[in-house]
Design a protein around this motif. Structure first.
Motif, short mmCIF file in Angstrom:
data_model
loop_
_atom_site.label_atom_id
_atom_site.label_comp_id
_atom_site.label_asym_id
_atom_site.label_seq_id
_atom_site.Cartn_x
_atom_site.Cartn_y
_atom_site.Cartn_z
N SER A 16 -2.38 -0.39 -4.54
CA SER A 16 -1.23 -0.49 -5.44
C SER A 16 -0.75 -1.94 -5.44
CB SER A 16 -0.18 0.52 -4.96
OG SER A 16 1.02 0.38 -5.64
N MET A 17 0.56 -2.15 -5.54
CA MET A 17 1.09 -3.50 -5.70
C MET A 17 0.72 -4.45 -4.55
SD MET A 17 2.66 -3.90 -8.42
CE MET A 17 3.25 -2.89 -9.76
N ALA A 18 0.91 -3.98 -3.31
CA ALA A 18 0.63 -4.87 -2.18
C ALA A 18 -0.88 -5.06 -2.01
CB ALA A 18 1.23 -4.28 -0.90
N GLU A 37 -8.58 2.99 -2.07
CA GLU A 37 -7.41 3.71 -2.57
C GLU A 37 -7.65 5.21 -2.46
OE1 GLU A 37 -4.19 3.26 -3.65
OE2 GLU A 37 -4.31 5.44 -3.89
N ARG A 38 -6.69 5.88 -1.85
CA ARG A 38 -6.81 7.33 -1.64
C ARG A 38 -6.91 8.11 -2.96
NH1 ARG A 38 -1.65 9.62 1.20
NH2 ARG A 38 -0.81 8.80 -0.72
N ARG A 46 2.44 5.65 -13.64
CA ARG A 46 3.34 6.35 -12.73
C ARG A 46 4.66 5.61 -12.51
NH1 ARG A 46 1.38 5.54 -6.45
NH2 ARG A 46 2.24 3.48 -6.28
N LEU A 50 11.03 -2.59 -13.51
CA LEU A 50 11.14 -3.50 -12.37
C LEU A 50 11.88 -4.75 -12.80
CD1 LEU A 50 7.51 -3.87 -10.96
CD2 LEU A 50 9.36 -2.59 -9.92
N ALA A 51 12.80 -5.21 -11.95
CA ALA A 51 13.43 -6.50 -12.22
C ALA A 51 12.50 -7.58 -11.67
CB ALA A 51 14.77 -6.56 -11.52
N LEU A 122 -8.06 6.61 4.13
CA LEU A 122 -8.24 6.16 5.51
C LEU A 122 -7.75 7.23 6.49
CD1 LEU A 122 -8.74 3.42 7.32
CD2 LEU A 122 -6.30 3.78 7.73
N ASP A 151 -0.72 0.57 2.54
CA ASP A 151 -0.78 1.98 2.15
C ASP A 151 0.60 2.64 2.08
OD1 ASP A 151 -0.85 1.59 4.90
OD2 ASP A 151 -2.16 3.28 5.33
N SER A 156 -0.83 5.32 6.84
CA SER A 156 -1.65 5.85 7.95
C SER A 156 -1.92 4.75 8.96
CB SER A 156 -2.99 6.36 7.44
OG SER A 156 -2.83 7.21 6.38
N GLN A 293 13.71 9.86 -6.95
CA GLN A 293 13.13 9.13 -5.84
C GLN A 293 14.17 9.08 -4.71
OE1 GLN A 293 11.04 6.05 -7.54
NE2 GLN A 293 9.92 5.56 -5.70
N ASP A 313 5.32 -1.91 1.41
CA ASP A 313 6.13 -0.76 1.84
C ASP A 313 5.60 -0.13 3.13
OD1 ASP A 313 7.79 -1.09 -0.29
OD2 ASP A 313 7.39 0.85 -1.23
N GLY A 323 16.06 -4.74 -5.63
CA GLY A 323 15.05 -4.84 -6.70
C GLY A 323 13.91 -5.76 -6.33
N GLY A 325 10.96 -4.82 -4.16
CA GLY A 325 9.81 -4.24 -3.46
C GLY A 325 8.51 -4.96 -3.77
N VAL A 326 8.32 -5.28 -5.05
CA VAL A 326 7.08 -5.94 -5.43
C VAL A 326 7.09 -7.40 -4.94
CG1 VAL A 326 5.69 -6.71 -7.38
CG2 VAL A 326 6.67 -4.41 -7.38
C1 LIG Z 1 14.62 3.49 -7.82
C2 LIG Z 1 13.69 2.36 -7.45
C3 LIG Z 1 13.76 1.17 -8.16
C4 LIG Z 1 12.92 0.09 -7.79
N1 LIG Z 1 13.05 -1.08 -8.47
C5 LIG Z 1 12.29 -2.14 -8.11
C6 LIG Z 1 12.45 -3.37 -8.79
O1 LIG Z 1 13.29 -3.54 -9.69
N2 LIG Z 1 11.65 -4.42 -8.40
C7 LIG Z 1 10.75 -4.26 -7.41
O2 LIG Z 1 10.05 -5.23 -7.11
N3 LIG Z 1 10.56 -3.10 -6.75
C8 LIG Z 1 11.29 -2.03 -7.06
N4 LIG Z 1 11.11 -0.87 -6.38
C9 LIG Z 1 10.14 -0.81 -5.22
C10 LIG Z 1 8.61 -0.83 -5.55
O3 LIG Z 1 8.34 0.21 -6.45
C11 LIG Z 1 7.73 -0.75 -4.23
O4 LIG Z 1 8.43 -1.33 -3.21
C12 LIG Z 1 6.39 -1.52 -4.32
O5 LIG Z 1 5.66 -0.95 -5.36
C13 LIG Z 1 5.55 -1.52 -2.96
O6 LIG Z 1 4.14 -1.45 -3.14
P1 LIG Z 1 3.06 -1.05 -2.01
O7 LIG Z 1 1.72 -1.38 -2.58
O8 LIG Z 1 3.43 -1.62 -0.69
O9 LIG Z 1 3.20 0.53 -1.81
P2 LIG Z 1 2.79 1.70 -2.80
O10 LIG Z 1 3.04 1.31 -4.21
O11 LIG Z 1 3.44 2.93 -2.29
O12 LIG Z 1 1.20 1.84 -2.62
C14 LIG Z 1 0.55 2.37 -1.50
C15 LIG Z 1 -0.84 2.81 -1.95
O13 LIG Z 1 -1.60 3.18 -0.80
C16 LIG Z 1 -2.31 4.38 -1.10
N5 LIG Z 1 -2.56 5.06 0.18
C17 LIG Z 1 -1.64 5.67 0.97
N6 LIG Z 1 -2.23 6.15 2.08
C18 LIG Z 1 -3.55 5.83 1.98
C19 LIG Z 1 -4.67 6.07 2.83
N7 LIG Z 1 -4.54 6.73 3.99
N8 LIG Z 1 -5.88 5.60 2.44
C20 LIG Z 1 -6.02 4.93 1.27
N9 LIG Z 1 -4.97 4.68 0.42
C21 LIG Z 1 -3.77 5.13 0.78
C22 LIG Z 1 -1.37 5.15 -2.04
O14 LIG Z 1 -2.08 6.11 -2.80
C23 LIG Z 1 -0.79 4.02 -2.88
O15 LIG Z 1 -1.55 3.75 -4.03
C24 LIG Z 1 11.95 0.22 -6.71
C25 LIG Z 1 11.88 1.44 -6.04
C26 LIG Z 1 12.75 2.48 -6.38
C27 LIG Z 1 12.69 3.76 -5.60
#
Ligand SMILES: Cc1cc2nc3c(=O)[nH]c(=O)nc-3n(C[C@H](O)[C@H](O)[C@H](O)COP(=O)(O)OP(=O)(O)OC[C@H]3O[C@@H](n4cnc5c(N)ncnc54)[C@H](O)[C@@H]3O)c2cc1C
Length: 409
Positions: A16-18, A37-38, A46, A50-51, A122, A151, A156, A293, A313, A323, A325-326
């Protein structure tokens, strides 16, 4: 499936984003990267709004992406509405509002297909003196020099190294939604659509801003209004019910939008009629598929474990009031790529990465908690009430929400 080991190979768990951003940043520094990716299906579709912050454009430039004016909808004003719908306060604060899909699609298009492995979950990480092995649920494995847990909140990778670190429910959820610009009343379009707007029912906060329409359509009349409505639900008597679907199945952490029970959506719509300003009532009315959420805090005391690191995350979750997370996920990934460039020894590099990111993660979580004070309804004494009320003042709320200035010092 099994991926053969070669020198300087990074295994990224989570696409995903990270994970996508870390993969692209490491490829740019010469690493071979495989992302696992799981989820089997395409992830796009989905997300909601996002700001953005200057850090987002800078991070995109670092991996040779320049969305130019098409990143999202540019807004100039923030507005707070009074209970009857009049303008209570406004603030000039230019910002680009984009969508999760827009960013995800841009990143995903840059990752070679054969390096993005879908449907691989994983299960376990194994560290050896010369490398690290990821073991997947399908029985396959992959070897690399470093493994990055991107993840997400239910990581995990984090669970293996820090089993006691868990998300902590903040006491409220965000009802979210996207309404088509064309479905909104003329007064909404004139008064709030082009703004980052706030509404403050007692003990709650509603906010909204414009984002692109389907297929990233930025044309006037074809955009959407993104809303986030924070409402309190008790952790024991209400949240578990909210996360239970029509079939009685309880979902951990969050519930897929189509499975939310109709009675909760009806209650939310009725509550909107009772407490929101006319403009936001209209937006809720025009929102076809609301989703929710629950809001969590997550703080990891460690981010590096030998040849393994966690980012995004998986490492820290700050409430969405900041705002960021990304932006935070990408800053983690940049710090990681820089650290790995600074030392040929992976473990030394990850130790260097860890300390400043721990400090940043703690800072951003604490800041988001402060902003969340605007939802508090119970106070131990008057001084606590006064300190908390500051976060409900329109001038403070508009100046501090979804900005990263506090972290720049
Ligand atoms: C109401 C709300 C508003 C928000 N507004 C903003 C905003 O304005 N600006 C902003 O920047 N952010 C915002 N966010 C936060 C943002 O959506 C997330 O913080 C950001 O997307 C983090 O990305 P990530 O890749 O770390 O995690 P995730 O997007 O959760 O991705 C994790 C990925 O890992 C995969 N995964 C999990 N376990 C496994 C495994 N065991 N094996 C393989 N793959 C696995 C999952 O399927 C998923 O695709 C908001 C959140 C909320 C709730």
């Amino acid at each position: 499936m099994t991926v053969q080991n070669k020198s300087r190979r990074a295994l990224i768990i989570g696409g995903s984003m990270a994970g996508l951003y870390a993969g692209l940043a490491l490829r740019k520094s010469g690493w071979e990267v495989d992302i696992f990716e799981r989820v089997e299906a395409e992830l796009s579709g989905r997300g909601a709004g996002l700001a953005t912050h200057p850090e987002i454009r800078e991070a995109l430039a670092r991996i040779d992406l320049d969305p130019g004016p098409d990143l999202g909808v540019d807004i100039v004003w923030r507005k707070t509405l009074a209970p009857g719908g009049g303008l209570a306060a406004q603030l000039e604060l230019p910002q680009t509002m984009t969508s999760w899909d827009r960013i995800y699609t841009m990143l995903a298009a840059k990752v070679p297909r054969e390096r993005y492995h879908r449907g691989l979950e994983l299960r376990r990480v194994e560290q050896r003196p010369s490398g690290v092995v990821a073991h997947f649920a399908d029985g396959g494995s992959a070897e690399g020099d470093v493994l990055i847990g991107a993840d997400g909140i239910r990581s995990s990778v984090r669970a293996q190294y820090q089993p006691d670190v868990k998300p902590h429910y903040a006491g409220y959820v965000a009802w979210r939604g996207l309404a088509n610009e064309a479905d909104l009343s003329p007064s909404v379009r004139e008064e709030i659509f082009e703004a980052f707007a706030f509404d403050l029912p007692p003990g709650e906060q509603m906010l909204g801003y414009p984002v692109a329409g389907p297929n990233e359509d930025l044309r006037k009349g074809h955009r959407r209004y993104n809303t986030v409505w924070y409402r309190r639900y008790d952790a024991i008597s209400e949240l578990p019910e909210l996360l239970t679907d029509e079939r009685g199945r309880r979902h951990p952490i969050s519930i897929p939008p189509p499975l939310i029970r109709k009675r909760f959506i009806e209650e939310m719509r009725a509550h909107a009629e009772a407490v929101l300003t006319p403009q936001f009532r209209d937006v809720v009315h025009a929102t076809a598929q609301p989703f929710l959420q629950p809001i969590y805090d997550l703080v990891s005391p460690r981010l590096a474990f030998g040849r393994v690191a966690i980012i995004g995350d998986a490492a820290f979750v700050a409430r969405p009031h900041v705002g960021a997370g990304v932006a935070k996920a990408w800053l983690d990934a940049i710090a990681l790529a820089d650290a790995l460039e600074s030392s040929s020894d992976v473990e030394t590099a990850l130790e260097r990465f860890e300390r400043p990111r721990l400090a940043f993660g703690n800072l951003i979580v604490a800041r988001a908690r402060e902003l969340g004070q605007c939802l508090r309804v119970e106070f131990r004494d008057d001084s606590e009430r006064r300190a908390t009320e500051r976060w409900r003042r329109p001038d403070v709320m508009m100046k501090e929400t979804a900005v990263l200035d506090f972290a720049r010092g």
